[in-house]
Design a protein around this motif. Sequence first.
Motif, PDB file in Angstrom:
ATOM      1  N   ASN A 200       1.750  -7.690   7.627  1.00 18.51           N
ATOM      2  CA  ASN A 200       0.595  -7.731   6.717  1.00 18.51           C
ATOM      3  C   ASN A 200       0.878  -6.844   5.512  1.00 18.51           C
ATOM      4  OD1 ASN A 200       0.224  -5.374   8.328  1.00 18.51           O
ATOM      5  ND2 ASN A 200      -1.796  -5.173   7.438  1.00 18.51           N
ATOM      6  N   THR A 201       1.059  -7.500   4.398  1.00 14.96           N
ATOM      7  CA  THR A 201       1.319  -6.810   3.135  1.00 14.96           C
ATOM      8  C   THR A 201       1.072  -7.801   2.021  1.00 14.96           C
ATOM      9  OG1 THR A 201       2.956  -5.598   1.799  1.00 14.96           O
ATOM     10  CG2 THR A 201       3.804  -7.378   3.174  1.00 14.96           C
ATOM     11  N   PHE A 202       1.101  -7.302   0.788  1.00 19.84           N
ATOM     12  CA  PHE A 202       1.055  -8.184  -0.366  1.00 19.84           C
ATOM     13  C   PHE A 202       2.382  -8.940  -0.436  1.00 19.84           C
ATOM     14  CE2 PHE A 202       1.577  -8.586  -5.138  1.00 19.84           C
ATOM     15  CZ  PHE A 202       0.719  -9.664  -5.240  1.00 19.84           C
ATOM     16  N   ILE A 203       2.318 -10.186  -0.862  1.00 16.51           N
ATOM     17  CA  ILE A 203       3.477 -11.096  -0.824  1.00 16.51           C
ATOM     18  C   ILE A 203       4.716 -10.528  -1.534  1.00 16.51           C
ATOM     19  CG2 ILE A 203       2.819 -12.399  -2.898  1.00 16.51           C
ATOM     20  CD1 ILE A 203       4.034 -14.176   0.232  1.00 16.51           C
ATOM     21  N   ALA A 204       4.504  -9.680  -2.547  1.00 18.59           N
ATOM     22  CA  ALA A 204       5.637  -9.162  -3.335  1.00 18.59           C
ATOM     23  C   ALA A 204       6.659  -8.429  -2.464  1.00 18.59           C
ATOM     24  CB  ALA A 204       5.145  -8.246  -4.445  1.00 18.59           C
ATOM     25  N   THR A 205       6.187  -7.765  -1.401  1.00 18.57           N
ATOM     26  CA  THR A 205       7.106  -7.056  -0.510  1.00 18.57           C
ATOM     27  C   THR A 205       8.146  -8.035   0.052  1.00 18.57           C
ATOM     28  OG1 THR A 205       5.169  -5.746   0.158  1.00 18.57           O
ATOM     29  CG2 THR A 205       7.186  -5.441   1.429  1.00 18.57           C
TER      30      THR A 205
ATOM     31  N   ALA B 232       9.058  -0.137   4.269  1.00 20.41           N
ATOM     32  CA  ALA B 232       7.729   0.287   4.710  1.00 20.41           C
ATOM     33  C   ALA B 232       6.771   0.241   3.526  1.00 20.41           C
ATOM     34  CB  ALA B 232       7.792   1.699   5.283  1.00 20.41           C
ATOM     35  N   VAL B 233       5.574  -0.264   3.749  1.00 21.17           N
ATOM     36  CA  VAL B 233       4.562  -0.350   2.689  1.00 21.17           C
ATOM     37  C   VAL B 233       3.464   0.669   2.982  1.00 21.17           C
ATOM     38  CG1 VAL B 233       2.915  -1.864   1.527  1.00 21.17           C
ATOM     39  CG2 VAL B 233       5.046  -2.816   2.435  1.00 21.17           C
ATOM     40  N   HIS B 234       3.066   1.417   1.970  1.00 24.47           N
ATOM     41  CA  HIS B 234       1.924   2.332   2.116  1.00 24.47           C
ATOM     42  C   HIS B 234       0.678   1.544   1.715  1.00 24.47           C
ATOM     43  CE1 HIS B 234       5.001   5.324   2.565  1.00 24.47           C
ATOM     44  NE2 HIS B 234       5.333   5.336   1.284  1.00 24.47           N
TER      45      HIS B 234
ATOM     46  N   PHE C 101       7.452   1.600  -7.165  1.00 25.76           N
ATOM     47  CA  PHE C 101       6.067   1.747  -7.633  1.00 25.76           C
ATOM     48  C   PHE C 101       5.724   0.610  -8.598  1.00 25.76           C
ATOM     49  CE2 PHE C 101       7.162   5.993  -6.311  1.00 25.76           C
ATOM     50  CZ  PHE C 101       5.979   6.500  -5.782  1.00 25.76           C
ATOM     51  N   SER C 102       4.451   0.253  -8.624  1.00 24.45           N
ATOM     52  CA  SER C 102       3.939  -0.715  -9.599  1.00 24.45           C
ATOM     53  C   SER C 102       2.937   0.006 -10.489  1.00 24.45           C
ATOM     54  CB  SER C 102       3.232  -1.863  -8.882  1.00 24.45           C
ATOM     55  OG  SER C 102       2.443  -2.605  -9.802  1.00 24.45           O
ATOM     56  N   PHE C 103       2.939  -0.363 -11.767  1.00 21.44           N
ATOM     57  CA  PHE C 103       1.918   0.150 -12.693  1.00 21.44           C
ATOM     58  C   PHE C 103       1.044  -0.989 -13.214  1.00 21.44           C
ATOM     59  CE2 PHE C 103       5.673   3.053 -13.388  1.00 21.44           C
ATOM     60  CZ  PHE C 103       5.205   4.055 -12.554  1.00 21.44           C
TER      61      PHE C 103
END
Length: 373
Positions: free
Chosen positions: A84-89, A130-132, A180-182
Amino acid sequence: MSVPFLDLKAINLAHAAELEAAFKRVLNSGWYVLGSETAAFEKNFAAYCDSKHGIGVANGLDAIFLILKGYGIGPGDEVIVPSNTFIATWLAVSHCGARPVPVEPVEATYNLDPALVEAAITPRTRAILAVHLYGQPADMTPLREIAARHNLKLIEDAAQAHGARVNGSVVGQLGDAAAFSFYPGKNLGALGDGGAVTTNDDALAERIRTFRNYGSKVKYYNEVPGYNSRLDELQAALLDVKLPHLNDGNVQRRAIAAYYQEHLAGLPGLTLPVVPEWAEPVWHLYVVRHAQRDRLAQLLAERKIGTIVHYPVAPHLQPAYAELGFSEGDFPLAEAIHREVLSLPVSPVMTLDDAAEVVAAVRAALAEIGTAV
Ligand SMILES: *Cc1c(COP(=O)(O)O)cnc(C)c1O
């Protein structure tokens, strides 16, 4: 009264004079890509993340992709990702030709379950990504031990977690490299797209600096077939204005989340976020769970409370990943989470009065759901 999900205009207008001054400075500089503004922001953002290197890139997806490329990960390799994460991962892994291998989360925290990671490791595994998620740090301490034991890279997708901490240590340097994303809605958001990699790995930093600029260190001399993925001077200058305010913004998010935690506790059928004692989240999102999620969202909308679902469809069930051959039931926890989660408003420009309004609306909505048969 109403509470919008996120008032980006208010967030940026709070710094209007400084942002306009930065824009004028860049306009008048006559230099718009890879210059002193980007270099200054990279240095400041690396310092914020306790990291040796900060490398500005075009967006968060590219930041993850370039880390994987920088480590030579490609066809035939596997990378462990959260189910479970945003698709970009997942996309970052696919785009370098490797295979995303999903692992289920800890149900209470929504983040990668270290206890399940080891079983997913094969001779082809090269990295753990790993996704935070939602701004809550993943359980990096056991993940670091597993990565070391199996000689894997540990990469952080910190796109939602600028400033979050694990046992007092800031994200961005808890593994080998971090992305990181901005994107405007992130805790540190540009007025357009942007991203960065942080790392203490000198060789990786050098490779990513080369990759992001056509594979070239010296203009028109290309060492590797690279990409065009740069953080531009204007976005870097605007981000440098907002960076000193990031902690204040996170403090306000924490106050809103604490208010919700206290005043939404114990409501029937509503699951609140759980924060482990070692974790200091930055509440990119405040996510609750309810079996009748869509009904709850609709009742909140009727009361003019903005909500969003992060995210409605698990990556393994997206048409984009049909080729991996997964089906319904393969990752039941991720699927249940995607069916039931709802994000309530949280932002640096929200007040506790706004939060009280959200709480009143949630209570009323749950009462209505509870009495309906
Ligand atoms: C936003 C986000 C990304 C991608 O960032 P972009 O800048 O939109 O490309 C990657 N991972 C997660 C978890 C995100 O939330």
